[in-house]
Design an enzyme around this catalytic site. Structure first.
Site, PDB file in Angstrom:
ATOM      1  N   SER A 187       0.854  -1.104   0.088  1.00 21.79           N
ATOM      2  CA  SER A 187       0.031  -0.021  -0.142  1.00 21.79           C
ATOM      3  C   SER A 187       0.925   1.302   0.105  1.00 21.79           C
ATOM      4  O   SER A 187       1.616   1.258  -0.924  1.00 21.79           O
ATOM      5  CB  SER A 187      -0.969  -0.012   1.019  1.00 21.79           C
ATOM      6  OG  SER A 187      -2.034   0.767   1.085  1.00 21.79           O
ATOM      7  N   ASP A 204      -8.787  -4.244  -6.317  1.00 20.67           N
ATOM      8  CA  ASP A 204      -8.455  -3.553  -4.988  1.00 20.67           C
ATOM      9  C   ASP A 204      -9.320  -2.030  -5.018  1.00 20.67           C
ATOM     10  O   ASP A 204      -9.086  -1.537  -6.078  1.00 20.67           O
ATOM     11  CB  ASP A 204      -6.940  -3.223  -5.160  1.00 20.67           C
ATOM     12  CG  ASP A 204      -6.217  -2.708  -3.977  1.00 20.67           C
ATOM     13  OD1 ASP A 204      -6.944  -1.955  -3.012  1.00 20.67           O
ATOM     14  OD2 ASP A 204      -5.151  -3.058  -3.635  1.00 20.67           O
ATOM     15  N   HIS A 262      -7.861  -5.459  -0.646  1.00 18.23           N
ATOM     16  CA  HIS A 262      -6.554  -4.561  -0.805  1.00 18.23           C
ATOM     17  C   HIS A 262      -5.155  -5.216  -0.653  1.00 18.23           C
ATOM     18  O   HIS A 262      -4.962  -5.973   0.214  1.00 18.23           O
ATOM     19  CB  HIS A 262      -6.513  -3.525   0.274  1.00 18.23           C
ATOM     20  CG  HIS A 262      -5.485  -2.458   0.125  1.00 18.23           C
ATOM     21  ND1 HIS A 262      -4.952  -2.024  -1.035  1.00 18.23           N
ATOM     22  CD2 HIS A 262      -4.738  -1.644   1.257  1.00 18.23           C
ATOM     23  CE1 HIS A 262      -4.018  -0.982  -0.626  1.00 18.23           C
ATOM     24  NE2 HIS A 262      -3.888  -0.865   0.434  1.00 18.23           N
TER      25      HIS A 262
END
Length: 553
Positions: free
Chosen positions: A260, A494, A522
């Site tokens: 991320s 995602d 995610h």
């Protein structure tokens, strides 16, 4: 990738600085002694702070790393690894930390004046299970910005079981301003609860006044309690810390897994130190060149699509326990109507807290970070309890998990760090009226449920307009010429970092390969996808890239 409270739900980024732009809101968006071996560097406890948060920091020259005489004491330090202190939370979760080691890393507060002041960063190490086959260290970052790398290793050690743990010391660290690394402090627990339980007004003028007031109050609180840190918590400084850590553990090249927002950290590291890159995996990627307004809009649309897929799956495949009716095409709307109906009519949790529209949406969006095998089950049950059983505790627990609130009502530093790092990474101007109108039109057309009520007035000022200083950082493409080959991983469903961002990041690098996971949620690491796990292991251990175009279902 986290973001700020938008016009209605609180959007959740575990990855990047969209908090600086998304409908500009306010709030969702002690140093310790030097360790042994760092005595040559100034003590953080004794040095005089050199920064004031009201000044614009001087643009930082590109550091020369270990070759800079002023940085040699930091690069040459020896980390004093020792048994980690007892952790009651880990014990309750039956997590054995006895094999893990903890330490601290001494780094400059300001890399342009390294002798003036310093910080100590919290570290944790899961030593290689087969020391005789050890390849080096694998540094990890879980995202945020603001999430704890120490916790990523401590509570997620089993994710590395097998070859990765056999061959690498898995090393986590709390980036500057987060966790146990001189965390940014602004609000206390009571203030956090008050903010989280308050719904954003619906009327545009009232919403604007509320947003500006919250932003002003929060910035003042951060300035009062953490003003010394604010100009120096940006990701570029953390990338420099990461290079000091690489040297301090004795690695010639950096092996790294960033998830991320951690992909942005990895990208800036490759930009700053291409010659020091080893094997970098950037999973759940963000595009550092993307306009922040576009990123925020794309993210909301991503959550809308994920929400719709969840709701349709609930009706089609779990009818017995699904509270969203019998029509898959209307299921998401039914859930949204229930959540929106909590505005002005909050439900009361067993601990007495009020759960209104914004906090309930937070719980829903938080669950969409997970995949359809795990988090969707939890969300389906949580909505059932709330909509049918009139018990909101499971939905609130999901929101608490996002907000970093534990069962005793204590908040982690993540939310404060998220805002501080986001504003240190970028502070773009407010969009023009035309750009704002385009964004609103796209949101209402493509994300009508999660952006209901949004207006141009929500873009009346830049997201970091009330912040105590202005950064010089701006979104830009990262080429990282001269770096080792980089592996970028993207997931088609995602919601937080849409797949297009991974495509753009991989294309921007001078030398990168994109690995695709077909699925929900995610990120790809730790999702139990054997194809992804095998590809990551082959790359990190053997240096073998997956074939271009590889897709893992």
């Amino acid at each position: 990738m986290r973001s700020l409270r938008a016009a209605r739900p609180r959007f959740l980024l575990t990855a990047f600085a969209a908090g600086t732009l998304l409908l500009g809101s306010a709030c969702n968006d002690s140093t310790k002694p030097a360790q042994d071996g760092a005595a040559a560097a100034p003590s953080a406890a004794q040095a005089t702070p050199t920064a004031t948060s009201t000044a614009t920091p001087t643009p930082t020259a590109k550091p020369t790393g270990a070759d800079d005489p002023a940085l040699k004491p930091f690069y040459g330090q020896q980390i004093a690894w020792a048994a980690c202190p007892a952790d009651p939370q880990a014990a309750r979760a039956k997590i054995d930390i006895s094999a893990m080691l903890c330490g601290r890393l001494h780094v400059p507060l300001d890399y342009t004046a390294p002798a003036a002041d310093a910080l100590d960063l919290a570290l944790i190490k899961l030593p290689a299970a087969r020391p005789d086959q050890r390849l080096g260290s694998l540094m990890v970052n879980p995202g945020g910005p603001g999430a704890s790398g120490v916790e990523m290793v401590k509570y997620g050690a089993t994710e590395y079981d097998g070859t990765l743990h056999d061959r690498f010391d898995v090393v986590g660290f709390d980036p500057r301003g987060t966790g146990e690394s001189s965390p940014v402090v602004c609000y206390d627990d009571k203030q956090h609860d008050e903010v989280n339980q308050r719904d954003t007004p619906l009327e545009p003028a009232a919403r604007t006044a509320d947003r500006v007031g919250n932003a002003t109050d929060h910035a003042a609180a951060c300035q009062a309690k953490s003003g010394r840190l604010l100009p120096f918590v940006g990701t570029r400084n953390t990338a420099r810390d990461l290079d000091v850590l690489r040297a301090a553990v004795g690695d010639r090249k950096l092996n790294y897994l960033g998830i991320s927002y951690g992909t942005y950290l990895g990208a800036l590291y490759a930009e700053e130190f291409p010659q020091n890159t080893g094997r970098l995996v950037l999973d759940g990627a963000v595009d550092p060149a993307q306009d922040r307004l576009d990123h925020g809009v794309d993210q909301q649309i991503g959550f809308e699509k994920s929400f719709e897929r969840f709701a349709a799956d609930c009706v089609k495949n779990h009818a017995a326990e699904c509270p969203l009716g019998k029509d898959p095409a209307r299921a998401a709307q039914k859930a949204a109507d229930f959540l929106d109906g909590l505005y002005g009519h909050p439900m009361t949790a067993s601990d007495g807290r009020k759960v209104g529209r914004d906090l309930a949406w937070t719980g829903v969006i938080s669950a969409l970070y997970g995949d359809e095998k795990t988090s969707w089950t939890y969300l389906r049950n949580a909505l059932g309890w709330a909509m049918v059983g009139h018990k909101v505790d499971p939905l609130l627990a999901s929101a608490d998990g996002y907000d970093g609130r534990d069962e005793k009502g204590h908040f982690s530093p993540m939310e404060e760090a998220n805002r501080a790092i986001s504003c240190a990474d970028a502070a773009p101007p407010a969009p023009t009226a035309e750009r704002a109108q385009q964004a609103v039109a796209r949101l209402l057309a493509e994300a009508p449920l999660v952006s209901k009520g949004v207006t141009v007035e929500d873009y009346s000022e830049a997201g970091c307009a009330r912040w105590p200083f202005r950064t010089t950082e701006r979104p830009h493409a990262v080429r990282a010429e001269g770096s080792a080959p980089i592996l970028v991983v993207g997931t088609t469903g995602d919601p937080a970092t849409p797949y297009a961002s991974a495509e753009a990041l991989a294309k921007g690098f001078a030398d990168a390969t994109l690995l695709t996971r077909v699925g929900e949620g995610h990120g790809a690491f730790g999702k139990g996808n054997g194809c992804v796990d095998a590809a990551l292991t082959a790359y990190l251990v053997e240096g073998t890239m997956p074939a271009p175009g590889t897709r893992c279902s």
